[in-house]
Scaffold this active site. Sequence first.
Site, PDB file in Angstrom:
ATOM      1  N   ARG A  68      -0.589  -7.785  -9.899  1.00  0.00           N
ATOM      2  CA  ARG A  68      -0.295  -7.326 -11.259  1.00  0.00           C
ATOM      3  C   ARG A  68       1.054  -7.829 -11.742  1.00  0.00           C
ATOM      4  O   ARG A  68       1.276  -7.943 -12.952  1.00  0.00           O
ATOM      5  CB  ARG A  68      -0.417  -5.804 -11.337  1.00  0.00           C
ATOM      6  CG  ARG A  68      -1.868  -5.335 -11.230  1.00  0.00           C
ATOM      7  CD  ARG A  68      -1.958  -3.844 -11.077  1.00  0.00           C
ATOM      8  NE  ARG A  68      -1.320  -3.363  -9.867  1.00  0.00           N
ATOM      9  CZ  ARG A  68      -1.877  -3.395  -8.653  1.00  0.00           C
ATOM     10  NH1 ARG A  68      -3.116  -3.850  -8.495  1.00  0.00           N
ATOM     11  NH2 ARG A  68      -1.223  -2.963  -7.603  1.00  0.00           N
ATOM     12  N   GLU A 105       3.467   1.736   0.054  1.00  0.00           N
ATOM     13  CA  GLU A 105       3.160   3.167  -0.083  1.00  0.00           C
ATOM     14  C   GLU A 105       1.900   3.450   0.735  1.00  0.00           C
ATOM     15  O   GLU A 105       1.750   4.509   1.311  1.00  0.00           O
ATOM     16  CB  GLU A 105       2.954   3.503  -1.565  1.00  0.00           C
ATOM     17  CG  GLU A 105       2.789   4.977  -1.852  1.00  0.00           C
ATOM     18  CD  GLU A 105       2.466   5.265  -3.309  1.00  0.00           C
ATOM     19  OE1 GLU A 105       2.381   4.313  -4.097  1.00  0.00           O
ATOM     20  OE2 GLU A 105       2.270   6.448  -3.628  1.00  0.00           O
TER      21      GLU A 105
END
Length: 180
Positions: A68, A105
């Site tokens: 992204r 994460e």
Amino acid sequence: MGQTSDVSDPAVLLDHLRDVPDFPEPGIVFKDITPLLADAKAFRLAVDAISEPYLDASVDIVAGMEARGFLFAAPIAYRLGAGCVPFRKPGKLPYETVEHTYDLEYGTDTLAAHVDAIGPGARVLVVDDVLATGGTAAAACELVEGLGGTIVACAFLLELGFLSGRGRLEGQSVMSVLTI
Ligand code: AMP
């Protein structure tokens, strides 16, 4: 044709992000930027808001992280009159690469760059959509510095403040358009 909305304050961009619970893993709330990308005015506002602090910063290269980050790095590079460099997952770049492995994460990952992507002394703006734990951006900084570049700043559309990603970018200038 994508929808457009009348936006001028970057804070309204939060309304163009979609929360997707439990993606890609249980417990992760994924910030989906595709509604923002599909809205012409919101997308332009986001690109302008990330670019604006660096209009006079003599940026040579905007480095964007897969995947992204590419969607913002390219128009920001165009806006700044800079080149654009993709930092990719291993095995995707065709030429000789350098790599750096980091914690996410959710899991671990590796970022790769072409060995000749950034010349010595090049001034580099590191760009991604989301700053979460900071591992990806820290890896990007390692790649830039390993290739001899100078980091102007790390810039993001959205910072997940509760994950304290800035802590992994100590010594770098960090800018986020939105913070939650
Ligand atoms: P991190 O390395 O933890 O800072 O993660 C940042 C990278 O993972 C960025 O490239 C983001 O696109 C992606 N990412 C991590 N967490 C999220 C999230 N909750 N929503 C959307 N993207 C995320």
